[in-house]
Write a protein that holds these residues in place. Structure first.
Motif, PDB file in Angstrom:
ATOM      1  N   SER A 193       0.829  -1.189   0.000  1.00 47.53           N
ATOM      2  CA  SER A 193       0.000   0.000   0.000  1.00 47.53           C
ATOM      3  C   SER A 193       0.876   1.256   0.000  1.00 47.53           C
ATOM      4  CB  SER A 193      -0.894   0.021   1.241  1.00 47.53           C
ATOM      5  OG  SER A 193      -1.577   1.252   1.338  1.00 47.53           O
ATOM      6  N   PRO A 194       0.520   2.259  -0.806  1.00 43.67           N
ATOM      7  CA  PRO A 194       1.337   3.476  -0.854  1.00 43.67           C
ATOM      8  C   PRO A 194       1.086   4.419   0.313  1.00 43.67           C
ATOM      9  CG  PRO A 194      -0.515   3.680  -2.353  1.00 43.67           C
ATOM     10  CD  PRO A 194      -0.566   2.279  -1.803  1.00 43.67           C
ATOM     11  N   THR A 195       0.024   4.173   1.076  1.00 41.06           N
ATOM     12  CA  THR A 195      -0.295   5.107   2.166  1.00 41.06           C
ATOM     13  C   THR A 195      -0.895   4.377   3.344  1.00 41.06           C
ATOM     14  OG1 THR A 195      -1.626   7.016   2.810  1.00 41.06           O
ATOM     15  CG2 THR A 195      -2.565   5.551   1.161  1.00 41.06           C
ATOM     16  N   ASP A 212      -6.290  12.129  10.892  1.00 42.72           N
ATOM     17  CA  ASP A 212      -5.660  13.426  10.614  1.00 42.72           C
ATOM     18  C   ASP A 212      -5.734  14.263  11.881  1.00 42.72           C
ATOM     19  OD1 ASP A 212      -4.791  15.853   9.711  1.00 42.72           O
ATOM     20  OD2 ASP A 212      -6.060  15.883   7.923  1.00 42.72           O
ATOM     21  N   ALA A 254      -2.836   6.357   5.496  1.00 42.41           N
ATOM     22  CA  ALA A 254      -3.904   7.251   5.935  1.00 42.41           C
ATOM     23  C   ALA A 254      -5.233   6.508   6.012  1.00 42.41           C
ATOM     24  CB  ALA A 254      -4.024   8.422   4.965  1.00 42.41           C
TER      25      ALA A 254
END
Length: 250
Positions: A162-164, A196, A166
């Motif tokens: 996974s690139p993130t 966040d 968040a």
């Protein structure tokens, strides 16, 4: 005249002797016939008794053989049942988890598995390949990466490559507030997601899972054990495939 009388007397004597001899012969013959008949009757009786005794012994032997076979069958069935129960018991015991004794990788799998069934962010995970029904359907949860972050004992669960992180589900090890019988604080896990912190996307933080309100301030290892063992034990957590694992607990 006298001579004639003498002859007649001799003849009468001879006839008398013959009559006696014949009578004796007849009596002896009858006696012999009776003895032969009696002997035959006794022989038949002995033969019949022998046959009855042989038939009785055969009947007893057959009944005993059947009884022995039934006994062996019942004993074999009991032994087989006992062995099967022991195997089932051992298999069940071998499948039970004890969170405290698992290695770090299996602890992570157990934490994820419990989260799938009980944590809101693990259930409604969006794109993170984790399904609430995965354990009940018996399918693999999927390939996930578990990486440390947001605290030394906090782990982020994301899809492989996974690139993130968040919004990803997170679990974290912690000491619970309850003091156990040994005078130590019980260890447990709390659930959440990567949130966040400031609203601008620059700083990520640990957001507590909404279900923490009902689960309580963390889930004890004992509760994890009980729930996981009721839902498949070791076999269940092995369905989770972790491709990348970073741990501070080794």
């Amino acid at each position: 005249m006298k001579k004639r009388k003498a002859v007649i007397g001799v003849l009468i004597g001879i006839v008398a002797v013959l009559t006696i001899v014949v009578g004796i012969a007849i009596v002896q013959k009858n006696k012999n016939e009776k003895q032969i008949a009696l002997s035959k009757a006794q022989s038949v009786s002995v033969s019949e008794s022998s046959a009855k005794a042989s038939k009785w012994r055969s009947s007893v032997a057959t009944a005993q053989s059947a009884a022995n076979a039934k006994y062996r069958s019942v004993e074999a069935a009991k032994q087989s049942s006992t062995v099967a129960k022991e195997k089932s018991k051992r298999a069940n015991e071998d499948n039970q988890i004890n969170f405290s004794t698992l290695n770090a990788m299996d602890q992570a799998k157990a934490a994820i598995f419990y989260g799938i069934g009980n944590a809101e962010y693990f259930v409604n995970d969006g794109d993170y390949e984790i399904s609430k029904n995965a354990y009940s359907k018996g399918v693999r949860v999927g390939k996930v990466n578990v990486i440390t972050g947001y605290g030394s004992d906090s782990y982020v669960v994301v899809p492989a490559d996974s690139p993130t992180a968040a919004g990803a589900p997170v679990f974290s090890y912690l000491e619970l507030g309850i003091i156990n019988s040994n005078g130590d604080r019980a260890m447990g896990i709390t659930y959440g997601r990567v949130g966040d912190a400031t609203g601008d996307g620059d700083e990520m933080a640990f957001d507590n899972d909404p279900n923490e309100a009902t689960i309580g301030a963390g889930v004890s290892y004992e509760q994890l054990n009980n729930w996981i063992n009721q839902h498949g034990g070791k076999a269940a957590i092995e369905k989770i495939i972790i491709t990348e694992f970073q741990s501070t607990r080794d």
